[in-house]
Enzyme design. Structure first.
Site, short mmCIF file in Angstrom:
data_model
loop_
_atom_site.label_atom_id
_atom_site.label_comp_id
_atom_site.label_asym_id
_atom_site.label_seq_id
_atom_site.Cartn_x
_atom_site.Cartn_y
_atom_site.Cartn_z
N GLY A 1 -27.42 6.96 -6.48
CA GLY A 1 -26.23 7.32 -5.39
C GLY A 1 -25.69 6.08 -4.69
O GLY A 1 -25.13 6.21 -3.64
N SER A 2 -25.50 4.80 -5.43
CA SER A 2 -25.11 3.96 -4.79
C SER A 2 -23.56 3.83 -4.36
O SER A 2 -23.07 3.48 -3.66
CB SER A 2 -25.24 2.22 -5.55
OG SER A 2 -24.38 2.41 -6.67
N ASN A 3 -22.90 4.64 -5.52
CA ASN A 3 -21.50 4.83 -5.11
C ASN A 3 -21.20 5.74 -3.88
O ASN A 3 -20.46 5.53 -3.04
CB ASN A 3 -20.68 5.29 -6.27
CG ASN A 3 -20.25 4.27 -7.20
OD1 ASN A 3 -19.38 3.53 -6.93
ND2 ASN A 3 -20.77 4.16 -8.41
N MET B 1 -24.10 13.18 -14.27
CA MET B 1 -24.36 12.87 -15.51
C MET B 1 -24.31 14.05 -16.37
O MET B 1 -24.68 14.10 -17.43
CB MET B 1 -25.64 12.23 -15.87
CG MET B 1 -25.76 10.42 -15.40
SD MET B 1 -24.14 9.85 -15.86
CE MET B 1 -24.52 8.13 -15.51
N ASN C 1 -13.74 11.12 -11.36
CA ASN C 1 -14.95 10.34 -11.75
C ASN C 1 -14.67 8.99 -11.67
O ASN C 1 -13.70 8.53 -11.80
CB ASN C 1 -15.03 11.08 -13.30
CG ASN C 1 -16.43 10.34 -13.71
OD1 ASN C 1 -17.43 10.15 -12.97
ND2 ASN C 1 -16.30 10.07 -15.06
N HIS D 1 -15.70 5.59 -13.84
CA HIS D 1 -16.54 5.15 -15.19
C HIS D 1 -16.52 3.48 -15.24
O HIS D 1 -15.49 2.97 -14.94
CB HIS D 1 -15.66 5.76 -16.24
CG HIS D 1 -16.26 5.49 -17.70
ND1 HIS D 1 -17.49 6.34 -18.03
CD2 HIS D 1 -15.93 4.85 -18.59
CE1 HIS D 1 -17.74 5.94 -19.29
NE2 HIS D 1 -17.06 4.95 -19.47
C1 GAR Z 1 -22.28 4.20 -12.07
O1 GAR Z 1 -22.28 2.82 -12.89
C2 GAR Z 1 -20.95 5.07 -12.31
O2 GAR Z 1 -20.09 4.31 -13.15
C3 GAR Z 1 -21.61 5.54 -13.82
O3 GAR Z 1 -22.90 6.00 -13.41
C4 GAR Z 1 -23.42 4.99 -12.31
C5 GAR Z 1 -23.92 5.84 -11.11
O4 GAR Z 1 -24.80 4.78 -10.19
N1 GAR Z 1 -21.19 6.76 -14.09
C6 GAR Z 1 -20.98 7.18 -15.33
O5 GAR Z 1 -21.43 6.34 -16.48
C7 GAR Z 1 -20.08 8.43 -15.76
N2 GAR Z 1 -19.76 8.31 -17.01
P1 GAR Z 1 -24.84 5.38 -8.71
O6 GAR Z 1 -25.52 6.59 -8.99
O7 GAR Z 1 -25.28 4.23 -8.02
O8 GAR Z 1 -23.53 5.43 -7.86
#
Ligand code: GAR
Length: 208
Positions: free
Chosen positions: A13-15, A91, A109, A111
């Site tokens: 969940g950092s984003n 995911m 989304n 990526h």
């Molecule tokens: C992020 O790097 C995002 O770009 C990636 O998962 C990570 C989630 O991090 N998403 C994908 O690869 C989707 N195909 P987060 O949970 O810390 O936000």
């Protein structure tokens, strides 16, 4: 007016947190109405709870088909009057027709690569292993295809100095955090018009 968003996340969940921080700092004109997660252990849940954001857990095992699960997600999105659906490390691929149709061009989304290169999981490792010098971040609309919807925003990241897939991921993640909040904010200021696969941003007229 702040745009009402729902966050879908499966993990860290950092984003999600980066968007929340930008909202609190007044740099992202959005309101997070709900966090929807398929993972009861997701650290993203703690972030939501600490910030009094409602959490909806979707239990994959309770649905015979993924389509049915996505129909349920659509009900949740409707319930929270969602205007923009923000996938942040969600995911699972969205497969529900009714969800994708009802929220067409309102699901985005992020990526961690420059699409159409390195689709799917572990995009940062794919890029590192391929030996590319430049990778980056792509924010795109979600459609029926895997990481294939129209591209909204891209930013290149020089990964030539990275010594591992982990270092690559960390360098790209920093850029993700800034970019995602900026793009979410843009939805409160205008709309992305599609010309074929190309998106063009049009500002909303200024009200006097
Ligand atoms: C992020 O790097 C995002 O770009 C990636 O998962 C990570 C989630 O991090 N998403 C994908 O690869 C989707 N195909 P987060 O949970 O810390 O936000």
């Amino acid at each position: 007016m702040a745009i009402k968003i729902a966050i879908l996340a499966s993990g860290r969940g950092s984003n999600f947190l980066a968007i929340l921080n930008e909202i609190n700092a007044g740099r992202c004109n959005a309101e997070i109405k709900v966090l929807i997660t398929n993972n009861p252990e997701a650290p993203a849940i703690e972030i939501a709870k600490k910030n009094s954001i409602p959490v909806e857990f979707i239990d994959r095992t309770k649905f015979k088909k993924r389509e049915e699960m996505d129909d349920y997600i659509k009900l949740l999105l409707d319930k929270y009057k969602t205007e923009l659906v923000v996938l942040a490390g969600y995911m699972l691929i969205l497969k529900g027709k009714s969800l994708l149709e009802a929220y067409r061009n309102r699901i985005i989304n992020i990526h961690p690569a420059l699409l159409p290169a390195f689709k799917g999981e572990d995009a940062q490792k794919q890029a590192f292993d391929a030996g590319v010098k430049i990778s980056g971040v792509t924010i795109h609309f979600v459609d029926e295809t895997l990481d294939g919807g129209p591209i909204i925003y891209q930013e290149a990241v020089d990964i030539s100095d990275c010594n591992s897939a982990e270092e690559t991921a960390a360098k790209i993640l920093k850029v993700e955090h800034k970019a995602y909040a900026k793009v979410v904010d843009s939805f409160s200021k205008g709309a992305y018009v599609l010309k074929g696969r190309r998106t063009q941003f049009i500002n909303f007229p200024i009200k006097k």
